[in-house]
Design a protein around this motif. Structure first.
Motif, PDB file in Angstrom:
ATOM      1  N   LEU A   1      62.869 128.165 -60.595  1.00 29.62           N
ATOM      2  CA  LEU A   1      61.933 128.695 -59.593  1.00 29.62           C
ATOM      3  C   LEU A   1      60.551 128.912 -60.189  1.00 29.62           C
ATOM      4  O   LEU A   1      59.527 128.556 -59.588  1.00 29.62           O
ATOM      5  N   ALA A   2      60.518 129.494 -61.388  1.00 25.06           N
ATOM      6  CA  ALA A   2      59.223 129.787 -62.018  1.00 25.06           C
ATOM      7  C   ALA A   2      58.472 128.492 -62.319  1.00 25.06           C
ATOM      8  O   ALA A   2      57.275 128.364 -62.025  1.00 25.06           O
TER       9      ALA A   2
ATOM     10  N   THR B   1      54.055 124.539 -61.230  1.00 24.05           N
ATOM     11  CA  THR B   1      53.488 123.201 -60.956  1.00 24.05           C
ATOM     12  C   THR B   1      52.592 123.234 -59.729  1.00 24.05           C
ATOM     13  O   THR B   1      51.784 122.327 -59.524  1.00 24.05           O
ATOM     14  N   HIS B   2      52.741 124.260 -58.909  1.00 27.08           N
ATOM     15  CA  HIS B   2      51.883 124.387 -57.738  1.00 27.08           C
ATOM     16  C   HIS B   2      50.539 125.015 -58.100  1.00 27.08           C
ATOM     17  O   HIS B   2      49.539 124.816 -57.414  1.00 27.08           O
ATOM     18  N   ILE B   3      50.544 125.788 -59.169  1.00 33.11           N
ATOM     19  CA  ILE B   3      49.392 126.637 -59.501  1.00 33.11           C
ATOM     20  C   ILE B   3      48.513 126.039 -60.597  1.00 33.11           C
ATOM     21  O   ILE B   3      47.289 126.113 -60.550  1.00 33.11           O
TER      22      ILE B   3
ATOM     23  N   ALA C   1      58.517 130.651 -69.107  1.00 29.45           N
ATOM     24  CA  ALA C   1      58.033 130.279 -67.773  1.00 29.45           C
ATOM     25  C   ALA C   1      58.156 131.436 -66.793  1.00 29.45           C
ATOM     26  O   ALA C   1      57.246 131.695 -65.989  1.00 29.45           O
ATOM     27  N   VAL C   2      59.257 132.198 -66.862  1.00 30.71           N
ATOM     28  CA  VAL C   2      59.491 133.260 -65.869  1.00 30.71           C
ATOM     29  C   VAL C   2      58.420 134.344 -65.995  1.00 30.71           C
ATOM     30  O   VAL C   2      57.810 134.765 -64.996  1.00 30.71           O
ATOM     31  N   GLU C   3      58.185 134.773 -67.239  1.00 37.27           N
ATOM     32  CA  GLU C   3      57.201 135.825 -67.466  1.00 37.27           C
ATOM     33  C   GLU C   3      55.785 135.299 -67.167  1.00 37.27           C
ATOM     34  O   GLU C   3      54.953 136.034 -66.615  1.00 37.27           O
TER      35      GLU C   3
ATOM     36  N   LEU D   1      54.864 120.910 -67.223  1.00 35.19           N
ATOM     37  CA  LEU D   1      55.696 122.116 -67.189  1.00 35.19           C
ATOM     38  C   LEU D   1      57.055 121.817 -66.564  1.00 35.19           C
ATOM     39  O   LEU D   1      58.034 122.513 -66.820  1.00 35.19           O
ATOM     40  N   ALA D   2      57.101 120.810 -65.721  1.00 23.01           N
ATOM     41  CA  ALA D   2      58.346 120.381 -65.078  1.00 23.01           C
ATOM     42  C   ALA D   2      58.073 119.004 -64.478  1.00 23.01           C
ATOM     43  O   ALA D   2      56.925 118.535 -64.492  1.00 23.01           O
TER      44      ALA D   2
END
Lengths: 427, 427
Positions: free
Chosen positions: A9-10, A15-17, A34-36, A123-124
């Motif tokens: 999810l993170a 990738t959107h930001i 990534a989560v933090e 990042l993904a």
């Protein structure tokens, strides 16, 4: 579906930001996870947290990147306006509906070639299609074929032949889904039948992969809609940007680094003096990947970029699939058709004098076609001693090139090809 | 006439007796001098004189050449059958009648480039024609253009363009007088009008030099008779073999080393996979001379040799005269027409976004063509902080690329070229 996984999810949200190749973002993810990182961008207000600011700066510094725009607080200022718009749950659901999903560096299928990118790695990776993602692990089975959008008939034909030869070896063709050479590369890869397997019993490998600059929710450019639908059915589309992202100039340029990183070799089939394909080639060369370029007429502006790469030493001149395969450095032997193609390239028809030592060559040229000459006459004509003459006549007789005639010797043509009148000229 | 000079007489005789690149002959001349070498070959009977045998062997050994066929007694056995037939007085008289003569290493006009040949240097050089022999001293003003006999229309056109550009710089075109590319190179050089001078006030330099494999008493091949007569009138023919010598395969191959040695640069315009032109190129590369090759269609067998040279790293890819001139490393600037040609090559038309920093490029892509966007909207779209947006809008306005419209901003196209519908794609 894996959208319950906080890591997934993170990264989907990031990738959107964060724009492709925003190294501050990559550094923050490396420092905090990534989560933090996603939490800091979304929830944190005010100046950047001091500890992360410091660590990101040190990491970027270690990579030789320390411009002001790369500071974490500058990054947060860039990212925050977009953070509120990110909805990774919705993106993941959409891509699942469209026959796709997302992979990240923790997945087994994460492209091995991305390691070379360091902080420039995505990042993904979003994907869409039916092709086996396992191909991404194996750069040596991935060849990029790229080129200009306004391809000529020559460029299209060259591309098709190259793809044909590479597909015969089970190589997957990677390109950018654009008009011209890219479209031809994908098309030619899909036309090969049946699709190849890496090894007997293994799942089918995708014939082709399109690396897109925009979100995978739509096929772009519209003129390639049918083609990209076929890639979707028989191969893979991938992108580092989230669904809905438009293909901007920046994203096109950054997409090129992904093509270069994925593949062990990149071949520029046809490119103008200024072409995005050259940026792909330069990315590949900088990463130490093999780069090839196909030559063409010096009067064709569409080959000027290829010639430029070769002149600059950034690319090796490549004329056919066999030479492109050399770039991939595959250990196993080529199938018969590829070998035959290479062999036909390696030689023209053999000639009578192939392999003769210099003295025998001199003697051969002195042998008359009609009126026989004696050994003494041949010695004066050829400029050879009598020992060389007698030994040479014996050797040339054995090869059917000389024959005794009365008290002298004449020339013979074992392959029935008598030269045209006048002395032979090797050039 | 210099036929009273014993050195000239001896060397003229030796070119009749000793094959090109017979290093034993060259060693004997170096050890004993030309006059004494000629005497030993003509008058000495029985085994080779011990002192010379020893010295020749040591000299050849020092050059890494010590095969049995290179021993002096083997050489004498080769040469003696021909020695009786040599008549240097007659040869010199004939060549004088034909508008020619002979030069040797003691002459001021002896080709400077031959120094690189060592023991492979010719013993003398026969010439014929009206061109100023002084050009031979200056390799940087001599460019070899060579290629296959069965030239294509492409090869001929490329050759003519290359020669045109080189002649505009006063470069003399050297080739082998053969059919195909060679003929085209000579022809194109002769077609340029007026002939160039090295510097104002200096004598006219020959437009072209044909390096022949056979004796200069006749023009060979017969199909090039008219062309070679023109070379004789406006340029030079040269050969290391005596008048009357037939052009054998060996002499063709050896002629190629002379072409390579004469010139600072050799360009292969079009060549098959196996072509004598490749031997010229390899000779040149071995001597450390610059070598260029012109690319062509990968489907043309007539370009396969050029591609081979480039792939092997033996030649630099050359697409026009400006790039060929780079090989010659001339210090002075190019005339306007050559510069213009090069400049047109160096760039295609400039684009709006040339020279923009990355952040401004991102902003430019986010600017709408029709409905204005506010700075806040642009920040979210471009993924940039507000400082970068405001600074960027100011810079883009200055370049005429952005314009305020109400409360927002829109894209402007200062060159009047609005892109086609859909997002821009740089490739």
């Amino acid at each position: 579906m894996s959208n319950a996984d906080p890591e997934v999810l993170a990264r989907a949200g990031l990738t959107h930001i964060i724009e492709p190749n925003d190294q501050t973002g990559a550094a923050l993810v490396q420092v905090s996870g990534a989560v933090e990182a996603y939490r800091i961008i979304r929830d944190h207000t005010g100046p950047a947290p001091a500890h992360e600011q410091q660590q990101v700066a040190e990491l970027l510094d270690a990579h030789g990147a320390s411009r002001a725009s790369l500071r974490l607080d500058a990054g947060l200022e860039r990212w925050r306006p977009r953070a509120a718009l990110a909805d990774p749950q919705a993106d993941l659901k959409l891509m699942s509906t469209l026959g796709g999903g997302i992979i990240h560096p923790g997945d087994g299928n994460w492209p091995q070639g991305f390691e070379a990118l360091g902080l420039a790695a995505p990042l993904a990776l979003w994907y869409r299609g039916t092709g086996n993602l396992a191909i991404l692990r194996d750069p040596a089975r991935l060849a990029a074929i790229v080129g200009s959008r306004d391809a000529t008939e020559y460029g299209r034909t060259v591309t098709a032949e190259l793809v044909h030869g590479l597909r015969a070896r089970g190589i997957c063709i990677v390109s950018g889904g654009a008009y011209g050479i890219d479209a031809q590369a994908h098309q030619a890869a899909l036309a090969e039948d049946p699709p190849a397997r890496a090894r007997p019993g293994e799942p089918l490998l995708p014939a082709t992969i399109a690396v897109m600059a925009g979100g995978l929710n739509r096929f772009y450019p519209v003129g390639n809609d049918d083609l990209l639908k076929s890639v979707h059915r028989q191969g893979l589309l991938i992108a580092e940007v989230a669904p809905g992202a438009t293909p901007t100039r920046w994203r096109f340029l950054q997409r090129n680094r992904l093509i270069a990183a994925l593949c062990a070799a990149t071949v520029v089939a046809e490119a103008r003096w200024r072409s995005g394909a050259l940026s792909t080639a330069r990315h590949a060369a900088e990463m130490g990947r093999e780069v090839g370029a196909i030559p063409g007429s010096v009067f064709s502006a569409n080959s000027a970029g290829c010639h430029r790469l070769i002149r600059e030493g950034a690319a090796i001149l490549v004329t056919d699939a066999a030479e492109a395969l050399e770039l991939l450095k595959l250990p196993d032997p080529a199938p018969a058709d590829v070998q035959a193609q290479q062999a036909s390239n390696d030689r023209e028809e053999p000639r009578d004098h192939d392999g003769l030592a210099i003295q025998d060559l001199l003697l051969l040229d002195a042998l008359p076609v009609r009126s026989p000459r004696t050994a003494d006459q041949l010695a004066a004509l050829a400029g050879l001693g009598m020992g060389a003459i007698l030994g040479g006549l014996s050797r040339l007789s054995t090869r059917g090139l000389a024959e005794r005639s009365g008290t002298g010797w004449i020339r013979r043509f074992p392959n029935g090809r008598e030269p045209q009148r006048g002395a032979p000229e090797p050039r």
